[in-house]
Design a protein around this motif. Structure first.
Motif, PDB file in Angstrom:
ATOM      1  N   PHE A   1      -1.925 -10.118   5.819  1.00  9.72           N
ATOM      2  CA  PHE A   1      -0.641 -10.331   6.593  1.00  9.72           C
ATOM      3  C   PHE A   1      -0.539  -9.899   8.086  1.00  9.72           C
ATOM      4  O   PHE A   1       0.156 -10.907   9.127  1.00  9.72           O
ATOM      5  CB  PHE A   1       0.733  -8.897   6.309  1.00  9.72           C
ATOM      6  N   SER A   2      -0.670  -9.770   8.902  1.00 13.56           N
ATOM      7  CA  SER A   2      -1.269  -9.738   9.926  1.00 13.56           C
ATOM      8  C   SER A   2      -2.123 -10.552  10.555  1.00 13.56           C
ATOM      9  O   SER A   2      -1.387 -11.293  11.433  1.00 13.56           O
ATOM     10  CB  SER A   2      -1.759  -8.825  10.859  1.00 13.56           C
ATOM     11  N   LEU A   3      -2.765 -11.284  10.141  1.00 16.02           N
ATOM     12  CA  LEU A   3      -3.472 -12.544  10.295  1.00 16.02           C
ATOM     13  C   LEU A   3      -3.249 -13.329  10.197  1.00 16.02           C
ATOM     14  O   LEU A   3      -2.606 -14.120  10.779  1.00 16.02           O
ATOM     15  CB  LEU A   3      -5.162 -12.586   9.457  1.00 16.02           C
TER      16      LEU A   3
ATOM     17  N   GLN B   1      -0.028  -6.668  18.801  1.00  8.09           N
ATOM     18  CA  GLN B   1      -0.217  -5.385  17.973  1.00  8.09           C
ATOM     19  C   GLN B   1      -0.448  -5.698  16.546  1.00  8.09           C
ATOM     20  O   GLN B   1      -1.533  -5.134  15.811  1.00  8.09           O
ATOM     21  CB  GLN B   1       0.846  -4.173  17.895  1.00  8.09           C
ATOM     22  N   PHE B   2      -0.338  -6.718  16.406  1.00 11.20           N
ATOM     23  CA  PHE B   2      -1.265  -7.155  14.473  1.00 11.20           C
ATOM     24  C   PHE B   2      -2.586  -7.318  14.955  1.00 11.20           C
ATOM     25  O   PHE B   2      -3.248  -7.142  13.832  1.00 11.20           O
ATOM     26  CB  PHE B   2      -0.622  -8.281  14.688  1.00 11.20           C
TER      27      PHE B   2
ATOM     28  N   MET C   1      -4.729  -0.022  13.334  1.00 14.11           N
ATOM     29  CA  MET C   1      -3.286   0.306  12.967  1.00 14.11           C
ATOM     30  C   MET C   1      -2.590  -0.475  12.084  1.00 14.11           C
ATOM     31  O   MET C   1      -3.375  -1.142  11.073  1.00 14.11           O
ATOM     32  CB  MET C   1      -2.442  -0.479  14.287  1.00 14.11           C
ATOM     33  N   SER C   2      -1.502  -0.132  11.233  1.00 12.89           N
ATOM     34  CA  SER C   2      -1.549  -0.233  10.001  1.00 12.89           C
ATOM     35  C   SER C   2      -0.123  -1.079  10.687  1.00 12.89           C
ATOM     36  O   SER C   2       0.972  -1.244  11.650  1.00 12.89           O
ATOM     37  CB  SER C   2      -1.098   0.688   8.951  1.00 12.89           C
ATOM     38  N   VAL C   3       0.750  -2.426   9.343  1.00 14.54           N
ATOM     39  CA  VAL C   3       1.527  -3.037   9.552  1.00 14.54           C
ATOM     40  C   VAL C   3       2.708  -2.224   9.290  1.00 14.54           C
ATOM     41  O   VAL C   3       3.692  -1.691  10.438  1.00 14.54           O
ATOM     42  CB  VAL C   3       1.868  -3.818   8.436  1.00 14.54           C
ATOM     43  N   VAL C   4       3.132  -0.853   8.310  1.00 15.03           N
ATOM     44  CA  VAL C   4       3.647   0.144   8.543  1.00 15.03           C
ATOM     45  C   VAL C   4       3.546   1.033   8.960  1.00 15.03           C
ATOM     46  O   VAL C   4       2.259   1.862   8.340  1.00 15.03           O
ATOM     47  CB  VAL C   4       4.704   0.034   7.328  1.00 15.03           C
ATOM     48  N   GLY C   5       3.717   2.016   9.700  1.00 14.52           N
ATOM     49  CA  GLY C   5       3.310   3.355   9.863  1.00 14.52           C
ATOM     50  C   GLY C   5       3.984   4.181  11.425  1.00 14.52           C
ATOM     51  O   GLY C   5       4.834   3.717  11.771  1.00 14.52           O
TER      52      GLY C   5
END
Length: 471
Positions: free
Chosen positions: A286-288, A382-383, A391-395
């Motif tokens: 997702f971040s990529l 932050q991605f 890090m994570s997308v959600v947290g």
């Protein structure tokens, strides 16, 4: 977590080895036929045999426990195990051949299949161990553990050292045993037994605590369990019996075998291993995808920041991540270049309670920065932290070290999950929410975590960005 992780990986390994076996048999059947016409005629019996081999090899791999990732097994022992498995399997297939008369199970085919399968399966397992060793040596997925030990614990400590597959690293040994101190003082950090466990957990980066004392008392174990639960650290009790400890912070306890040794594990964090792995995979892709998709926007933002005052485009700040790990968190710079130096003079205007510093009309924020904050676009870099695994997308949002130092003990548990770009707080009012409520929302996220909840929070975050309700 350990029990589910071991079970999940074991089943995945077995299924993969069954698939390898089916490929081996298919190759022998395909190249062993004399003509395409003969091959076509034998397809029905080939399909029946293929299904039978899949079921048979699955059961045999389960029986010989060849799905386990036990690196303490020698290469010779591994070869012998596979040799026994394949010998039994071939013997059963020979009996099927005699009863059914299937030509695809001819002696020639079975002989070639047994040699190919033996070579490929042993090569696969050895190659897998090499890959695991390669990544573990480079520090991937390492779990930092604290071992609480006495004079009867040396055998288990040695097992931890030898068993590398799960990526455990002994961060320290808490003991009062002179023998253990003498043996391990030059290899691991020795923590005196009289030391307060709370202080150790606050100071060191610890993911899990393993209690393997042979001379133990229930009062000590109960205290340690609750102290670990306060900060969201898993506690494993190596014991021959299951002790019962009740506490409102303990969400679950389970009995399991770790490296053939009995443990009771107490956890306050999500233990859905498969789900958490899917979350990690989703985070990466997702971040990529997000970075590639918004790359034109990133370039435009960078140009706007540079044109406004000529200062740096990005702002890197030390943050606290999973169980106290420090990392550099990236954002687009939204303040003047000397913002940190001006912070002390503005502390009296802080509008947020607790250790967090927030001002609605912060004079340090630039014009471009105000727009980026309102649309939350300043968080896009932050991605990159998500891609790095920090890090994570959600947290829960990653705090700065000075904030963590002021946390109440129950608030430290928010560090027991990987920090994220967005969470419940980001979509529920943000600066309008008191600090204590913010912390409770993070605990709510941890206690009720699911992939579905993450999906909902991502959609809610998109809504917040589109409406421009950030601050």
């Amino acid at each position: 977590m350990l029990k589910e992780r071991e079970y999940t990986l074991e089943k995945i390994s077995i299924v993969f080895q069954v698939l390898i076996t089916l490929v081996c048999f298919t190759a022998v059947w395909w190249f062993g036929q004399l003509s395409d016409e003969y091959r076509a005629e034998s397809i029905p019996e080939f399909k029946n045999v293929l299904i039978f081999i899949a079921l048979l090899w699955f059961l045999l791999l389960e029986q010989f426990k060849l799905g386990k990732m036990n690196r303490t097994t020698s290469y010779l022992q591994l070869f012998i195990s596979y040799f026994k498995l394949i010998s039994i399997g071939i013997a059963i297939l020979l009996v099927i051949n005699i009863i059914s008369g299937y030509e695809v199970l001819s002696i020639k085919n079975l002989f070639l299949f047994s040699l190919l399968n033996l070579g490929v399966l042993t090569a696969y397992k050895n190659f897998f161990f090499l890959i695991m060793r390669f990544f573990r040596r480079r520090g991937y997925s390492i779990r930092q553990i604290l071992v609480i030990a006495d004079k009867g614990s040396e055998d288990y400590i040695e097992k931890i050292i030898r068993t590398k597959d799960w990526g455990y690293n002994i961060r320290g040994i808490m003991t009062g045993c002179k023998g253990l101190i003498s043996t391990y003082h030059d290899r691991f950090k020795i923590i005196p037994e009289r030391k307060n466990l709370k202080e150790v957990l606050d100071r060191e980066t610890i993911d899990e605590v393993i209690y393997c004392k042979t001379d133990y008392n229930h009062d000590e174990i109960s205290r340690f369990i609750l102290e670990c639960a306060e900060v969201g650290i898993s506690f494993h009790h190596y014991t021959g019996m299951i002790s019962k400890v009740h506490g409102k912070r303990i969400r679950r306890s389970s009995f399991s075998l770790i490296n053939q040794l009995p443990f009771v594990t107490y956890m306050t964090t999500p233990d859905n291993y498969a789900g958490l792995k899917l979350k990690s995979i989703f985070d990466f892709f997702f971040s990529l995808f997000a970075l590639i998709l918004v790359s034109p926007i990133l370039i435009l933002i960078a140009i706007a920041i540079k044109l406004e005052d000529g200062g740096p485009v990005f702002f890197k700040q030390e943050r606290v991540g999973l169980n106290g790990r420090r990392f550099g968190c990236y954002k687009f710079r939204t303040m003047v270049a000397n913002a940190e130096a001006l912070k002390a003079s503005l502390m009296g205007q802080n509008e947020q309670d607790g250790p967090v510093f927030k001002i609605t009309m912060d004079p340090r924020v630039t014009r471009v920065g105000r727009l980026l904050r309102k649309t939350s676009l300043d968080e896009l870099p932050q991605f990159y932290n998500v891609l790095r695994g920090e890090m994570s997308v959600v947290g829960p949002r990653p705090p700065i070290p000075s904030e963590v130092e002021k946390y109440k003990r129950w608030q430290i548990r928010r560090l027991s999950m990987k920090p994220g770009i967005t969470c419940i707080w980001q979509v529920s009012g943000r600066n309008d929410i008191p600090f204590e409520e913010w912390m409770r929302l993070d605990m709510q996220y941890i206690d009720n975590w699911s992939l579905w909840q993450d999906t909902i929070l991502i959609f809610k975050t998109v809504k917040v960005i589109l409406l421009g309700t950030g601050k």
